[in-house]
Motif scaffolding. Structure first.
Motif, PDB file in Angstrom:
ATOM      1  N   PHE A  84       0.829  -1.214   0.000  1.00  0.00           N
ATOM      2  CA  PHE A  84       0.000   0.000   0.000  1.00  0.00           C
ATOM      3  C   PHE A  84       0.857   1.255   0.000  1.00  0.00           C
ATOM      4  CE2 PHE A  84      -1.665   3.353   2.754  1.00  0.00           C
ATOM      5  CZ  PHE A  84      -2.727   3.793   1.979  1.00  0.00           C
ATOM      6  N   LEU A  85       1.856   1.281   0.855  1.00  0.00           N
ATOM      7  CA  LEU A  85       2.682   2.480   0.973  1.00  0.00           C
ATOM      8  C   LEU A  85       3.400   2.792  -0.338  1.00  0.00           C
ATOM      9  CD1 LEU A  85       4.197   1.965   4.559  1.00  0.00           C
ATOM     10  CD2 LEU A  85       2.347   3.504   3.880  1.00  0.00           C
ATOM     11  N   VAL A  88       0.184   2.895  -3.491  1.00  0.00           N
ATOM     12  CA  VAL A  88      -0.850   3.934  -3.368  1.00  0.00           C
ATOM     13  C   VAL A  88      -0.264   5.253  -2.894  1.00  0.00           C
ATOM     14  CG1 VAL A  88      -3.035   4.583  -2.284  1.00  0.00           C
ATOM     15  CG2 VAL A  88      -2.629   2.199  -2.954  1.00  0.00           C
ATOM     16  N   LEU A  89       0.517   5.205  -1.826  1.00  0.00           N
ATOM     17  CA  LEU A  89       1.071   6.467  -1.320  1.00  0.00           C
ATOM     18  C   LEU A  89       2.360   6.868  -2.024  1.00  0.00           C
ATOM     19  CD1 LEU A  89       0.428   6.605   2.538  1.00  0.00           C
ATOM     20  CD2 LEU A  89      -1.015   7.316   0.638  1.00  0.00           C
ATOM     21  N   LYS A  90       2.832   6.013  -2.917  1.00  0.00           N
ATOM     22  CA  LYS A  90       4.017   6.328  -3.727  1.00  0.00           C
ATOM     23  C   LYS A  90       5.245   6.620  -2.887  1.00  0.00           C
ATOM     24  CE  LYS A  90       1.288   6.172  -7.267  1.00  0.00           C
ATOM     25  NZ  LYS A  90       1.219   4.864  -7.942  1.00  0.00           N
ATOM     26  N   MET A  91       5.392   5.900  -1.790  1.00  0.00           N
ATOM     27  CA  MET A  91       6.586   6.076  -0.978  1.00  0.00           C
ATOM     28  C   MET A  91       7.713   5.237  -1.568  1.00  0.00           C
ATOM     29  SD  MET A  91       4.966   6.205   2.858  1.00  0.00           S
ATOM     30  CE  MET A  91       6.489   6.699   3.633  1.00  0.00           C
ATOM     31  N   GLU A  95      12.050   3.003   2.374  1.00  0.00           N
ATOM     32  CA  GLU A  95      11.614   3.519   3.680  1.00  0.00           C
ATOM     33  C   GLU A  95      10.390   2.812   4.245  1.00  0.00           C
ATOM     34  OE1 GLU A  95      10.267   7.631   3.470  1.00  0.00           O
ATOM     35  OE2 GLU A  95       9.627   7.379   1.386  1.00  0.00           O
ATOM     36  N   GLU A  99       8.188   1.716   8.467  1.00  0.00           N
ATOM     37  CA  GLU A  99       6.794   2.115   8.684  1.00  0.00           C
ATOM     38  C   GLU A  99       5.929   0.905   8.990  1.00  0.00           C
ATOM     39  OE1 GLU A  99       5.687   5.109   8.698  1.00  0.00           O
ATOM     40  OE2 GLU A  99       7.160   6.294   7.590  1.00  0.00           O
ATOM     41  N   LEU A 103       2.964  -0.300  11.753  1.00  0.00           N
ATOM     42  CA  LEU A 103       1.564  -0.429  11.322  1.00  0.00           C
ATOM     43  C   LEU A 103       1.053  -1.864  11.404  1.00  0.00           C
ATOM     44  CD1 LEU A 103       1.717   2.101   8.385  1.00  0.00           C
ATOM     45  CD2 LEU A 103       0.239   2.264  10.393  1.00  0.00           C
TER      46      LEU A 103
ATOM     47  N   LEU B 103      -4.379   3.455  15.031  1.00  0.00           N
ATOM     48  CA  LEU B 103      -3.492   3.909  13.960  1.00  0.00           C
ATOM     49  C   LEU B 103      -2.849   5.258  14.251  1.00  0.00           C
ATOM     50  CD1 LEU B 103      -5.626   2.655  10.976  1.00  0.00           C
ATOM     51  CD2 LEU B 103      -3.299   1.961  11.511  1.00  0.00           C
ATOM     52  N   ALA B 106       0.581   4.912  15.344  1.00  0.00           N
ATOM     53  CA  ALA B 106       1.484   4.056  14.569  1.00  0.00           C
ATOM     54  C   ALA B 106       1.962   4.705  13.278  1.00  0.00           C
ATOM     55  CB  ALA B 106       0.800   2.721  14.251  1.00  0.00           C
ATOM     56  N   ILE B 107       1.303   5.764  12.814  1.00  0.00           N
ATOM     57  CA  ILE B 107       1.735   6.311  11.536  1.00  0.00           C
ATOM     58  C   ILE B 107       2.751   7.437  11.725  1.00  0.00           C
ATOM     59  CG2 ILE B 107      -0.569   5.772  10.652  1.00  0.00           C
ATOM     60  CD1 ILE B 107      -1.014   8.655  10.157  1.00  0.00           C
ATOM     61  N   SER B 108       3.733   7.444  10.876  1.00  0.00           N
ATOM     62  CA  SER B 108       4.803   8.435  10.957  1.00  0.00           C
ATOM     63  C   SER B 108       4.349   9.739  10.311  1.00  0.00           C
ATOM     64  CB  SER B 108       6.021   7.923  10.205  1.00  0.00           C
ATOM     65  OG  SER B 108       5.738   7.957   8.823  1.00  0.00           O
ATOM     66  N   VAL B 111       4.132   9.314   6.475  1.00  0.00           N
ATOM     67  CA  VAL B 111       2.888   8.722   5.990  1.00  0.00           C
ATOM     68  C   VAL B 111       1.741   9.717   6.138  1.00  0.00           C
ATOM     69  CG1 VAL B 111       1.183   6.931   6.428  1.00  0.00           C
ATOM     70  CG2 VAL B 111       3.604   6.361   6.458  1.00  0.00           C
ATOM     71  N   ARG B 114       1.692  12.131   3.278  1.00  0.00           N
ATOM     72  CA  ARG B 114       1.268  11.491   2.028  1.00  0.00           C
ATOM     73  C   ARG B 114      -0.245  11.316   2.018  1.00  0.00           C
ATOM     74  NH1 ARG B 114       5.229  10.255  -1.964  1.00  0.00           N
ATOM     75  NH2 ARG B 114       7.212  10.454  -0.858  1.00  0.00           N
ATOM     76  N   LEU B 118      -2.950  12.722  -0.584  1.00  0.00           N
ATOM     77  CA  LEU B 118      -3.851  11.808  -1.294  1.00  0.00           C
ATOM     78  C   LEU B 118      -5.308  12.232  -1.122  1.00  0.00           C
ATOM     79  CD1 LEU B 118      -4.278   8.961  -2.726  1.00  0.00           C
ATOM     80  CD2 LEU B 118      -4.553   8.043  -0.415  1.00  0.00           C
TER      81      LEU B 118
END
Lengths: 220, 220
Positions: A84-85, A88-91, A95, A99, A103, B103, B106-108, B111, B114, B118
DNA sequence: CGCGCTATTTTGATTAGTCAAAATAAATCT
DNA sequence: AGATTTATTTTGACTAATCAAAATAGCGCG
């Protein structure tokens, strides 16, 4: 509910038992989890009391079917989150591992399944690591590595088994990602070096250690 | 890094200080966090040592600027995650609060930003709750509620301030979501009842308590 | 003013997870 | 076999977060 600590122990035991013959020694587990050996022993005994692992004193630990199920679910979360990262999030794929470490313990089964659907039920993550199915099946095919495969034949990268940011950045830079095509032109055991030839561009030199972390299949 | 426990204390203090006059009493904080009062006292003293809150013994606690910044970031994560779960994963708005509680810790920040992009930098979440900006600004406009607004005028729901699944499911069923238009036809203080008229369909009766959790603005 | 109610704080214990260092078992090497 | 090295387990102690229950402070009220 298993705590994130418990989930981590189970996940690491699962990953380590792929390499060893199923019995994971305490030392390896402790190193992998970055705790001292005594801590691992204590924790493993607690997990054994809960029926999640079987502990053979002085020999090692293996997952019970229940423990394996938990571990596979955590791994599924980890790899779907990574996918997903990146997708979808284009990371950057370098890296996302860190993360996902966080999660994987925070997302519910409901979110997990939505994510799975959104991504189109992928079977591998961006590094080529197989994603366990909802029922706990995971592709465990054995592949050759760039350190062991035949020379001078067309190959396709199927998986990059190294989570470190530095290595992944280097791999990215050189086009060494799942799906990429290349050949191994030669291998020098004494110098510990491998030379790769991508379809276009300069040859890429790589240490044997690094080459061993890139899995390949014969590529047309 | 603040532990999720610390993040939760700060977030709850922030939310409670919106209602009270800035000084949050220990009892209210303990109730909100579902711990006994003694636990809240102990923890708040620790937070004060870290400079995240100011503790006035026997009176209450307030956030320092640093504590407020942490709390706003947590709240931003919570509300952006809720928005993501509803808008992208198409989950039900009644179930996303519980998910986001996990969550948000847990999210940086990477993220977070991003996700923000989105989603198109939303300013409110699916319940109409304002999302703090990256710099910690949050819309704090005061609205009337269905329990206090004028009768028989066109209204627009701007926010539903109740996180419970049951209430949100009921609200959903009756079209009571942010953006919806309606009027309050009458209000019976004795019976504790309010009657709503949606643009189409039957009138909706609602308790005054529930009505007080739906914020509205004059709607054209 | 003093009495009692209520909110808050203190005190002492508990649980999960960890480390440092001592003790023990197993394996290896003369 | 006996001695040494290495891996594992045990022991004792620590931290973060919590609860139960006793102690205390403030407040309002007669």
């Amino acid at each position: 509910m298993a705590s994130s600590t418990v989930e981590n122990y189970l996940k690491h035991i699962l990953l380590l038992s792929e390499t060893a013959d199923g019995l994971v020694p305490m030392g390896a587990l402790a190193t992998s989890l970055d705790v001292v050996p005594g801590t691992a022993t204590t924790m493993v005994k607690a997990l054994a009391d809960e029926g999640l692992v079987a502990h053979r004193p002085r020999q090692g630990v293996r997952l019970t079917p229940e423990g394996r199920q938990v571990a596979l679910t955590v791994l599924r979360k980890h790899r779907l989150v990574e996918t997903f990262l990146v997708n979808v999030l284009k990371m950057d794929w370098a890296e996302v591992h860190a993360e996902a470490e966080q999660l994987e313990h925070a997302i519910s089964d409901a979110v997990l399944n939505r994510l799975d659907a959104l991504l189109g039920h992928p079977t591998t993550d961006p590094h080529g690591d197989p994603i366990p199915s909802r029922l706990g099946k995971m592709d465990s095919q054995v592949y050759a590595t760039l350190a062991t495969c035949v020379l001078d034949r067309p190959l396709r990268i199927v998986r990059v088994t190294d989570q470190s940011e530095e290595f992944l950045q280097f791999a990215e830079q050189n086009g060494l990602r799942p799906g990429a095509r290349l050949r191994v032109v030669d291998r020098n055991l004494a110098a510990g070096l491998v030379n790769l030839r991508p379809p276009t561009g300069d040859p890429i030199p790589l240490s044997l250690a690094a080459a061993g972390r890139i899995l390949v299949a014969p590529g047309k």
